[in-house]
Each structure stands twice: as C-alpha cells, then as structure tokens.
Design an enzyme around this catalytic site. Structure first.
Site, PDB file in Angstrom:
ATOM      1  N   LYS A  11       0.832  -1.211   0.000  1.00 19.07           N
ATOM      2  CA  LYS A  11       0.000   0.000   0.000  1.00 19.07           C
ATOM      3  C   LYS A  11       0.873   1.271   0.000  1.00 19.07           C
ATOM      4  CE  LYS A  11      -4.031  -2.141   2.236  1.00 19.07           C
ATOM      5  NZ  LYS A  11      -5.006  -2.034   3.379  1.00 19.07           N
ATOM      6  N   PHE A  59     -15.430   3.348   7.010  1.00 20.04           N
ATOM      7  CA  PHE A  59     -14.066   3.739   6.630  1.00 20.04           C
ATOM      8  C   PHE A  59     -13.828   3.711   5.125  1.00 20.04           C
ATOM      9  CE2 PHE A  59     -14.045  -0.795   7.816  1.00 20.04           C
ATOM     10  CZ  PHE A  59     -13.580  -1.373   6.642  1.00 20.04           C
ATOM     11  N   ARG A  87      -1.619 -14.318   4.259  1.00 22.86           N
ATOM     12  CA  ARG A  87      -2.359 -13.686   5.366  1.00 22.86           C
ATOM     13  C   ARG A  87      -1.587 -13.837   6.675  1.00 22.86           C
ATOM     14  NH1 ARG A  87      -6.591 -10.216   4.220  1.00 22.86           N
ATOM     15  NH2 ARG A  87      -6.927 -10.446   6.450  1.00 22.86           N
ATOM     16  N   THR A  93      -5.219  -7.166  10.706  1.00 26.29           N
ATOM     17  CA  THR A  93      -5.564  -5.910  10.018  1.00 26.29           C
ATOM     18  C   THR A  93      -5.081  -4.697  10.811  1.00 26.29           C
ATOM     19  OG1 THR A  93      -7.529  -7.017   9.153  1.00 26.29           O
ATOM     20  CG2 THR A  93      -7.484  -4.611   9.042  1.00 26.29           C
ATOM     21  N   ARG A 104       2.735  -6.425   9.006  1.00 22.61           N
ATOM     22  CA  ARG A 104       2.031  -5.268   9.574  1.00 22.61           C
ATOM     23  C   ARG A 104       2.635  -4.850  10.911  1.00 22.61           C
ATOM     24  NH1 ARG A 104      -3.946  -7.123   7.417  1.00 22.61           N
ATOM     25  NH2 ARG A 104      -4.101  -5.644   5.693  1.00 22.61           N
ATOM     26  N   ASN A 114      -2.012   0.290   6.742  1.00 20.19           N
ATOM     27  CA  ASN A 114      -1.510  -0.969   7.291  1.00 20.19           C
ATOM     28  C   ASN A 114      -0.661  -1.767   6.304  1.00 20.19           C
ATOM     29  OD1 ASN A 114      -3.567  -1.822   5.681  1.00 20.19           O
ATOM     30  ND2 ASN A 114      -4.733  -2.868   7.278  1.00 20.19           N
TER      31      ASN A 114
HETATM   32  P1  IDP Z   1      -7.690  -6.909   5.584  1.00 21.26           P
HETATM   33  O1  IDP Z   1      -6.938  -5.886   4.775  1.00 21.26           O
HETATM   34  O2  IDP Z   1      -6.883  -7.413   6.752  1.00 21.26           O
HETATM   35  O3  IDP Z   1      -8.255  -8.030   4.742  1.00 21.26           O
HETATM   36  P2  IDP Z   1     -10.411  -5.854   5.722  1.00 21.26           P
HETATM   37  O4  IDP Z   1     -11.348  -6.073   6.853  1.00 21.26           O
HETATM   38  O5  IDP Z   1     -10.662  -6.588   4.442  1.00 21.26           O
HETATM   39  O6  IDP Z   1      -8.918  -6.159   6.258  1.00 21.26           O
HETATM   40  O7  IDP Z   1     -10.392  -4.293   5.442  1.00 21.26           O
HETATM   41  C1  IDP Z   1      -9.786  -3.778   4.281  1.00 21.26           C
HETATM   42  C2  IDP Z   1      -8.971  -2.582   4.664  1.00 21.26           C
HETATM   43  O8  IDP Z   1      -9.830  -1.552   5.159  1.00 21.26           O
HETATM   44  C3  IDP Z   1      -7.976  -2.817   5.805  1.00 21.26           C
HETATM   45  O9  IDP Z   1      -6.750  -3.376   5.371  1.00 21.26           O
HETATM   46  C4  IDP Z   1      -7.788  -1.423   6.348  1.00 21.26           C
HETATM   47  O10 IDP Z   1      -6.892  -0.669   5.515  1.00 21.26           O
HETATM   48  C5  IDP Z   1      -9.176  -0.841   6.196  1.00 21.26           C
HETATM   49  N1  IDP Z   1      -9.945  -1.015   7.421  1.00 21.26           N
HETATM   50  C6  IDP Z   1     -10.528  -2.152   7.875  1.00 21.26           C
HETATM   51  N2  IDP Z   1     -11.152  -1.953   9.047  1.00 21.26           N
HETATM   52  C7  IDP Z   1     -10.956  -0.649   9.350  1.00 21.26           C
HETATM   53  C8  IDP Z   1     -11.370   0.179  10.444  1.00 21.26           C
HETATM   54  O11 IDP Z   1     -12.030  -0.250  11.395  1.00 21.26           O
HETATM   55  N3  IDP Z   1     -10.960   1.496  10.394  1.00 21.26           N
HETATM   56  C9  IDP Z   1     -10.224   1.996   9.363  1.00 21.26           C
HETATM   57  N4  IDP Z   1      -9.816   1.240   8.315  1.00 21.26           N
HETATM   58  C10 IDP Z   1     -10.176  -0.059   8.305  1.00 21.26           C
HETATM   59 MG    MG Z   2      -9.699  -8.002   3.285  1.00 13.78          MG
END
Ligand code: IDP
Ligand code: MG
Length: 143
Positions: A11, A59, A87, A93, A104, A114
């Site tokens: 990212k 978000f 993963r 996350t 991360r 992240n």
């Molecule tokens: P992942 O990237 O670990 O698969 P996802 O739940 O698919 O996580 O969420 C996609 C992306 O959205 C995350 O990597 C993060 O950048 C963002 N994100 C997820 N949850 C939150 C949150 O609660 N606050 C802000 N950003 C979030």
């Molecule tokens: Mg995801």
C-alpha cells in the site's frame, strides 16, 4: 498442499517508506514466488471498484482516498497454500494486534495505513488477480 496464487498489494504508506523490497523478501523467504508485478498509481474508480465489498463500511471513503494517495506495488504471488500463508505473513488488520515479526507489525503504523493487502480466500484471490492482471501478464516458472 496445493499450489495457489493470491493477490498482494504493498500500500502507499509502505511504498512511501521504501520498504517494497523488504516486504517482497518476506514472500520470497517463505517460498512464495512473485509471478506478476506492477507499480501503479490507482485511479479513484479503480480503488472504489477494488474495495466495493467495503462500500457500506464507515471507513470506505478514507480507505479509497488512502489507496490513491500514492503508488502501490501490486503482485501475484504463488506457492503452496499461498492465500493463507500470505495472510499469516501479513498479520492482523490492525497492526497493534499483529503478531511480532509479521509485515504489519514491522511496517504498518495504523489500521488505516496498514502496509499491505492480501486476498482472503480462493474466490477473492481469483477475482482480485483478474481485476489487475491479464492471464498473459502472469509468468509460468519451471520449479
Ligand atoms: P484486511 O486488509 O486485513 O483483509 P479488511 O477487513 O478486508 O482487512 O479491510 C480492508 C482494509 O480496510 C484494511 O486493510 C484497512 O486498511 C481498512 N480497514 C478495515 N477496518 C478498518 C477500520 O475499522 N478502520 C479503518 N480502516 C479499516
Ligand atoms: Mg480483506
């Protein structure tokens, strides 16, 4: 275990910190091979479409704006159990919850920024790879 392919994105925060190489090394050091790669600055439409599954989440707009804030490095990585392995290498996350030694934990600063994306299942991996790469852009290796 089956050979799988998954989509990985470094990212904009991690590209800006100049840790593309360190992150790709995590994959290579764990028997995951890069079989396609490109550095791109996503358009807003591309980022919105890629993260459409999250369009109802609070978000979403911040996520899209972050993903277009600078270039991203997008790669297809291949290997035994690649989807789950990636993963596991990424970590949780929220980097504050990510296990020590994960990407991360080591390179991300917040849940918003992240460091990496990784497909979460076989179906999403296939969709996400096809979103960014034509079949002929993915290399075949003799292992
Ligand atoms: P992942 O990237 O670990 O698969 P996802 O739940 O698919 O996580 O969420 C996609 C992306 O959205 C995350 O990597 C993060 O950048 C963002 N994100 C997820 N949850 C939150 C949150 O609660 N606050 C802000 N950003 C979030
Ligand atoms: Mg995801």
């Amino acid at each position: 275990m089956a050979i799988e392919r998954t989509l990985s994105i470094v990212k904009p925060d991690a590209v800006g910190k100049r840790v593309i190489g360190k992150i790709l090394s995590r994959f290579e050091d764990n028997d995951l091979q890069v079989v396609a790669a490109k550095l791109v600055h996503l358009s807003k439409v591309q980022a919105e479409q890629f993260y459409a599954v999250h369009s109802e989440r609070p978000f979403y707009n911040d996520l899209v704006n972050f993903m277009i804030s600078g270039p991203v490095m997008i790669q297809v990585i291949e290997g035994d159990n690649a989807i789950t392995k990636n993963r596991d290498l990424m970590g949780a996350t929220n980097p504050s919850e990510a296990a020590a030694g994960t990407i991360r934990a080591d390179f991300a600063s917040s849940i918003d920024e992240n460091a990496v994306h990784g497909s979460d299942a076989a179906e999403t991996a296939e969709q996400e790879i096809a979103f960014f790469f034509k079949p002929e852009e993915i290399c075949e290796y003799t292992r």
